[in-house]
Design an enzyme around this catalytic site. Structure first.
Site, PDB file in Angstrom:
ATOM      1  N   ASP A 161     -12.165 -38.066  38.789  1.00 45.09           N
ATOM      2  CA  ASP A 161     -13.087 -36.929  38.919  1.00 45.09           C
ATOM      3  C   ASP A 161     -12.341 -35.708  39.468  1.00 45.09           C
ATOM      4  O   ASP A 161     -11.170 -35.775  39.792  1.00 45.09           O
ATOM      5  CB  ASP A 161     -14.283 -37.312  39.816  1.00 45.09           C
ATOM      6  N   HIS A 466      -9.663 -44.028  33.252  1.00 40.76           N
ATOM      7  CA  HIS A 466     -10.812 -43.161  33.553  1.00 40.76           C
ATOM      8  C   HIS A 466     -10.268 -41.970  34.334  1.00 40.76           C
ATOM      9  O   HIS A 466     -10.190 -41.984  35.565  1.00 40.76           O
ATOM     10  CB  HIS A 466     -11.835 -43.944  34.391  1.00 40.76           C
ATOM     11  N   ASP A 508      -9.034 -51.686  29.472  1.00 42.89           N
ATOM     12  CA  ASP A 508      -8.318 -50.415  29.313  1.00 42.89           C
ATOM     13  C   ASP A 508      -9.100 -49.455  28.430  1.00 42.89           C
ATOM     14  O   ASP A 508      -8.663 -49.076  27.345  1.00 42.89           O
ATOM     15  CB  ASP A 508      -6.914 -50.668  28.748  1.00 42.89           C
ATOM     16  N   GLU A 517      -9.928 -46.684  36.670  1.00 45.78           N
ATOM     17  CA  GLU A 517      -9.768 -45.314  37.160  1.00 45.78           C
ATOM     18  C   GLU A 517      -8.408 -45.195  37.848  1.00 45.78           C
ATOM     19  O   GLU A 517      -7.744 -46.205  38.129  1.00 45.78           O
ATOM     20  CB  GLU A 517     -10.908 -44.938  38.132  1.00 45.78           C
TER      21      GLU A 517
HETATM   22  O1  9MR Z   1     -16.209 -40.445  36.910  1.00 52.20           O
HETATM   23  C1  9MR Z   1     -16.801 -40.992  38.080  1.00 52.20           C
HETATM   24  C2  9MR Z   1     -15.753 -41.709  38.882  1.00 52.20           C
HETATM   25  O2  9MR Z   1     -14.777 -40.809  39.354  1.00 52.20           O
HETATM   26  C3  9MR Z   1     -16.368 -42.499  40.019  1.00 52.20           C
HETATM   27  O3  9MR Z   1     -15.418 -43.346  40.629  1.00 52.20           O
HETATM   28  C4  9MR Z   1     -17.526 -43.351  39.496  1.00 52.20           C
HETATM   29  C5  9MR Z   1     -18.247 -44.084  40.604  1.00 52.20           C
HETATM   30  O4  9MR Z   1     -18.774 -43.216  41.539  1.00 52.20           O
HETATM   31  O5  9MR Z   1     -18.455 -42.558  38.806  1.00 52.20           O
HETATM   32  C6  9MR Z   1     -17.913 -41.903  37.682  1.00 52.20           C
HETATM   33  O6  9MR Z   1     -18.906 -41.128  37.089  1.00 52.20           O
HETATM   34  C7  9MR Z   1     -19.892 -41.844  36.378  1.00 52.20           C
HETATM   35  C8  9MR Z   1     -21.224 -41.772  37.106  1.00 52.20           C
HETATM   36  O7  9MR Z   1     -21.147 -42.425  38.340  1.00 52.20           O
HETATM   37  C9  9MR Z   1     -22.313 -42.374  36.263  1.00 52.20           C
HETATM   38  N1  9MR Z   1     -22.370 -41.741  34.975  1.00 52.20           N
HETATM   39  C10 9MR Z   1     -21.099 -41.870  34.214  1.00 52.20           C
HETATM   40  C11 9MR Z   1     -19.975 -41.249  34.977  1.00 52.20           C
HETATM   41  C12 9MR Z   1     -18.661 -41.463  34.233  1.00 52.20           C
HETATM   42  O8  9MR Z   1     -18.612 -40.753  33.076  1.00 52.20           O
HETATM   43  O1  9MR Z   2     -11.980 -46.297  46.097  1.00 51.38           O
HETATM   44  C1  9MR Z   2     -13.394 -46.281  46.254  1.00 51.38           C
HETATM   45  C2  9MR Z   2     -13.890 -47.705  46.298  1.00 51.38           C
HETATM   46  O2  9MR Z   2     -13.409 -48.351  47.457  1.00 51.38           O
HETATM   47  C3  9MR Z   2     -15.416 -47.736  46.268  1.00 51.38           C
HETATM   48  O3  9MR Z   2     -15.837 -49.080  46.162  1.00 51.38           O
HETATM   49  C4  9MR Z   2     -15.909 -46.911  45.102  1.00 51.38           C
HETATM   50  C5  9MR Z   2     -17.411 -46.864  44.994  1.00 51.38           C
HETATM   51  O4  9MR Z   2     -17.973 -46.187  46.056  1.00 51.38           O
HETATM   52  O5  9MR Z   2     -15.431 -45.597  45.195  1.00 51.38           O
HETATM   53  C6  9MR Z   2     -14.026 -45.506  45.122  1.00 51.38           C
HETATM   54  O6  9MR Z   2     -13.644 -44.184  45.248  1.00 51.38           O
HETATM   55  C7  9MR Z   2     -13.973 -43.303  44.188  1.00 51.38           C
HETATM   56  C8  9MR Z   2     -14.646 -42.097  44.820  1.00 51.38           C
HETATM   57  O7  9MR Z   2     -15.871 -42.474  45.368  1.00 51.38           O
HETATM   58  C9  9MR Z   2     -14.822 -40.954  43.835  1.00 51.38           C
HETATM   59  N1  9MR Z   2     -13.603 -40.642  43.168  1.00 51.38           N
HETATM   60  C10 9MR Z   2     -13.023 -41.782  42.475  1.00 51.38           C
HETATM   61  C11 9MR Z   2     -12.699 -42.874  43.470  1.00 51.38           C
HETATM   62  C12 9MR Z   2     -11.968 -44.027  42.798  1.00 51.38           C
HETATM   63  O8  9MR Z   2     -12.786 -44.760  41.953  1.00 51.38           O
END
Ligand code: 9MR
Ligand code: 9MR
Length: 538
Positions: A161, A466, A508, A517
């Site tokens: 993100d 991701h 993947d 991610e």
């Molecule tokens: O892209 C988001 C990612 O960085 C986060 O780790 C993840 C969990 O919070 O969420 C991803 O975004 C998703 C969102 O939570 C739900 N709708 C789809 C998004 C991904 O395209």
């Molecule tokens: O690394 C984080 C992981 O420990 C958590 O379980 C997860 C869901 O809350 O979120 C991960 O961190 C994400 C952050 O919330 C948003 N940017 C992407 C991070 C990696 O997925």
């Protein structure tokens, strides 16, 4: 037609053939070297020189083990005595073969370089100048009422993100700079410091000058779609000052100030950082209960925020880490007292949500760890080393269901390995170094799916992480040097995984944010460990 049939038959034969799993980068000449063959096998194997086609080493297969998850059989092929530099393949009598790997004095140096470069690639782009960021209603102060516009430019994006989160950013620079301090003179250190400073400069803008508290994050209310930075339209906000963000900031700024102090050209920055760190620490002392709870926050404030929470239920570990760093930087007794007040009962490998380990690392590097703390670390290392016994993939990591969760490759596999190396520095137990290398072997290909889990590295690595930056840059393929989260049976992304075995729940595809991610904190473990192993193995 005949040719096509033949090709098809040949392909089927190839895929049916068992694979020999190896670290796809390779090994240091003096290290233990184990390949893992899929299936039970009792024949011989050879190490074949990729250039000359000659066999340079031959031995019979070792023990066979069973995966605790899938029951699949796995046979160890040990070629530790083979120590001549070159590029090789493992080949068995029955026609199985590995990918090409090296034996080389610098084998992990390119990994360290690409892991560092990934931070540069992850820098926020012109599409996000962040020069007009709004104070969210949860973050108002007397001098900064709701809707005040501040400037908070620069820094890295957190992950796939586009947001910037202080808890995770501070953990990241903290862990990388711990390696910088522990391995002085490492060839990449100048570049490492420069890149970490790039993010720390951003972090400084996240402190409320009015009281020293630090905003938890700079974020859009909800995640952007998979669009380029310049196509993002949502307003960006700084959100609620939290005790965890403020203490992580204090710790990493305090640490950076100490490092910068050594360089005349950074002396002003060092002053600024030390002041900011102590100011933040004071705020935390006055606001010890200001934990970030996004769910509760959204009940009270608008607009609702649904991006990464980096929430926490306790700030004890953040108090410990910040007290350690500020004690080392200032020498002041008050920080020492707090450090002892918050000293934990045992050692745990560091992760964004538990930073106690970073406190231990700082104290160990500066010769200030207590005997009790040293004992904590050694019992941790012994318990990890024990897990390697009889391990099918010849690594302490990957033998228990608990080893697989969101971000596990970093937060368990690599974080444990880094911790083992602090133990190794303490008592010289060579098994700790070996086990750290074995965890790296697991990461780089000696695992059930045969993935080298770092983009652009090895023969089979992730191509669809991701990662918004990579997915929208118009260039096929990933950006290089990024570690992905890894197998995660919780499957929070709802994707359709081909397996339910915990160590095979990896996909993947871009949609798989729970297993595929990328993130700065994960790359921090990759960079620190690659530097450490490279520095120690030469
Ligand atoms: O892209 C988001 C990612 O960085 C986060 O780790 C993840 C969990 O919070 O969420 C991803 O975004 C998703 C969102 O939570 C739900 N709708 C789809 C998004 C991904 O395209
Ligand atoms: O690394 C984080 C992981 O420990 C958590 O379980 C997860 C869901 O809350 O979120 C991960 O961190 C994400 C952050 O919330 C948003 N940017 C992407 C991070 C990696 O997925």
């Amino acid at each position: 037609m005949k040719n096509i049939l033949f090709a098809l038959l040949f392909l089927t034969a190839c895929t049916a053939r068992p694979q020999v799993l190896v670290n796809q980068l390779g090994h240091y000449p003096d290290g233990e070297k184990i390949a893992v063959m899929q299936g039970s096998y009792t024949g011989t194997f050879r190490i074949v020189d990729e250039q000359t086609g000659e066999t340079v080493y031959e031995n019979t297969a070792g023990e066979t083990f069973a995966s605790p998850f899938s029951g699949k059989r796995l046979t160890h092929l040990d070629f530790t005595p083979m120590n001549k530099p070159g590029t090789y393949r493992v080949v068995t009598e029955n026609g199985a073969s590995s990918s090409v790997f090296s034996i080389d004095d610098n084998v992990l140096a390119p990994l360290a370089s690409t892991a560092l470069n990934a931070f540069f690639l992850q820098r926020s782009q012109p599409g996000h100048p962040d020069t007009s960021v709004m104070i969210h209603s949860s973050a108002v102060s007397l001098e900064r009422p709701e809707g005040t516009v501040i400037s908070s430019p620069g820094g890295w994006y957190d992950a796939g993100d586009y947001n910037k989160y202080i808890v995770n950013a501070s953990y990241t620079t903290g862990l990388v700079l711990a390696g910088y301090e522990k391995y002085p003179g490492y060839s990449l250190n100048d570049g490492i410091l420069e890149e970490m400073m790039y993010n720390l400069q951003w972090a400084l803008t996240m402190q409320d000058p009015g009281d020293g508290g630090v905003y938890h994050k700079l974020t859009t209310p909800s995640f952007e779609g998979f669009v380029k930075p310049e196509e993002c339209k949502q307003q960006r906000y700084v959100v609620q000052k939290s005790v965890t963000a403020t203490l992580d900031f204090a710790a990493s700024m305090g640490q950076a100030a100490r490092i910068c102090r050594q360089f005349p050209e950074y002396s002003q920055t060092a002053d600024e950082m030390e002041k900011a760190a102590e100011y933040a620490y004071q705020w935390a002392l006055n606001n010890p209960d200001a934990l970030y709870n996004q769910f509760e926050m959204n009940k009270q404030f608008d607009p609702d925020v649904s991006t990464g929470a980096y929430g926490d239920r306790s700030a004890r570990d953040e108090f410990f880490w910040a007290s350690c760093e500020l004690y080392l930087t200032t020498g002041e007794e008050s920080y020492y007292e707090k450090m002892m007040e918050y000293a934990p009962e045992s050692f745990t490998a560091p992760l964004w949500g538990n930073v106690n380990g970073l406190g231990y690392f700082a104290l160990l590097t500066h010769g200030k760890a207590t005997e009790t703390m040293k004992q904590h670390l050694i019992s941790f290392c012994d318990s990890i080393a024990l897990k390697a016994q009889g391990a099918p993939y010849a690594s302490s990591y990957g033998n228990s269901e608990r080893d697989f969760f969101w971000g596990c490759l970093s937060e368990s596999c690599l974080s444990n390995a880094i911790s083992l190396l602090y133990g190794y520095a303490l008592n010289g137990n060579k098994d700790y170094l070996d086990q750290a290398l074995h965890n790296m072997d697991y990461l780089l290909g000696r695992n059930p799916l045969g993935y080298c889990y770092v983009t652009g590295v090895g023969t089979k690595s992730p191509v669809n992480p991701h990662h918004r930056l990579a997915a929208t840059d118009g260039i096929p393929g990933p950006l290089p040097g990024f570690l992905v989260g890894g197998p995660n049976p919780a499957k929070q992304d709802g994707c359709d995984y081909p397996s339910d075995f915990p160590d095979e729940c990896y996909l993947d595809i871009v949609e798989s944010y729970a297993s595929n991610e990328i993130a700065i904190n994960w790359n921090a473990t990759l960079l620190h460990l690659a530097v450490a192993l490279d520095a120690l193995s030469r």
